[in-house]
Design a protein around this motif. Structure first.
Motif, PDB file in Angstrom:
ATOM      1  N   GLU A  14      -5.642  -5.536   5.814  1.00 35.01           N
ATOM      2  CA  GLU A  14      -4.334  -5.474   6.514  1.00 35.01           C
ATOM      3  C   GLU A  14      -3.820  -7.007   6.546  1.00 35.01           C
ATOM      4  O   GLU A  14      -2.569  -7.203   6.103  1.00 35.01           O
ATOM      5  CB  GLU A  14      -4.243  -4.887   7.800  1.00 35.01           C
ATOM      6  CG  GLU A  14      -2.687  -4.621   8.344  1.00 35.01           C
ATOM      7  CD  GLU A  14      -2.315  -5.973   9.292  1.00 35.01           C
ATOM      8  OE1 GLU A  14      -1.167  -6.208   9.199  1.00 35.01           O
ATOM      9  OE2 GLU A  14      -3.326  -6.419   9.679  1.00 35.01           O
ATOM     10  N   THR A  18      -0.508  -8.879   4.543  1.00 31.36           N
ATOM     11  CA  THR A  18       0.338  -9.562   5.029  1.00 31.36           C
ATOM     12  C   THR A  18       0.351 -11.013   4.664  1.00 31.36           C
ATOM     13  O   THR A  18       1.471 -11.510   4.347  1.00 31.36           O
ATOM     14  CB  THR A  18       0.335  -9.503   6.567  1.00 31.36           C
ATOM     15  OG1 THR A  18       0.422  -8.154   7.233  1.00 31.36           O
ATOM     16  CG2 THR A  18       1.261 -10.349   7.313  1.00 31.36           C
ATOM     17  N   TYR A  40      -2.351  -3.125   1.977  1.00 31.42           N
ATOM     18  CA  TYR A  40      -1.760  -2.127   3.004  1.00 31.42           C
ATOM     19  C   TYR A  40      -2.562  -0.816   3.003  1.00 31.42           C
ATOM     20  O   TYR A  40      -2.947  -0.103   3.863  1.00 31.42           O
ATOM     21  CB  TYR A  40      -0.347  -2.274   3.055  1.00 31.42           C
ATOM     22  CG  TYR A  40       0.437  -3.279   3.549  1.00 31.42           C
ATOM     23  CD1 TYR A  40      -0.178  -3.862   4.937  1.00 31.42           C
ATOM     24  CD2 TYR A  40       1.405  -4.198   2.858  1.00 31.42           C
ATOM     25  CE1 TYR A  40       0.284  -4.992   5.646  1.00 31.42           C
ATOM     26  CE2 TYR A  40       1.758  -5.234   3.745  1.00 31.42           C
ATOM     27  CZ  TYR A  40       1.238  -6.073   5.032  1.00 31.42           C
ATOM     28  OH  TYR A  40       1.901  -6.778   5.545  1.00 31.42           O
TER      29      TYR A  40
END
Length: 110
Positions: A14, A18, A40
């Motif tokens: 994750e 980002t 993701y």
């Protein structure tokens, strides 16, 4: 213990997603955009595996706190974003809260 490794993998994926999201420049760059979305999606499966034995509240709090810490490091390394004193204190409080939750919570899986 394996379930905590799944949680760590989910957090890393994750945070990578980002970081790549920032590199995608609002999805205007194709390669970082695609890899951001893949990261993701790839973060969700190990998250689902860890939820077999880790209570959802504890897993999500850990995911959030360590994700915030990793993204802050990513911002420092890749984007030269230096956290100020308020940011450092906030991060320490978040991580401390999650540590208390993990160490002292009696939540169980049902």
């Amino acid at each position: 213990m394996l379930n905590y490794l799944f949680l760590i993998l989910a957090i890393v994926m994750e945070a990578a997603g980002t970081t790549l999201l920032k590199f995608s420049e609002q999805f205007t760059k194709l390669v970082p955009s695609i890899f951001s979305l893949l990261c993701y999606v790839a973060s969700l499966y190990p998250l689902s595996l860890c939820l077999r034995t880790i209570p959802i509240g504890i897993a999500y709090a850990t995911w959030s706190a360590l994700g915030i810490a990793l993204i802050t490091l990513s911002g420092m390394f890749f984007f030269k974003q230096t956290p100020d004193l308020g940011a450092i204190i906030g991060l320490l409080l978040i991580i401390s809260g999650v540590a208390v939750l993990n160490l002292f919570s009696k939540m169980e899986i049902h």
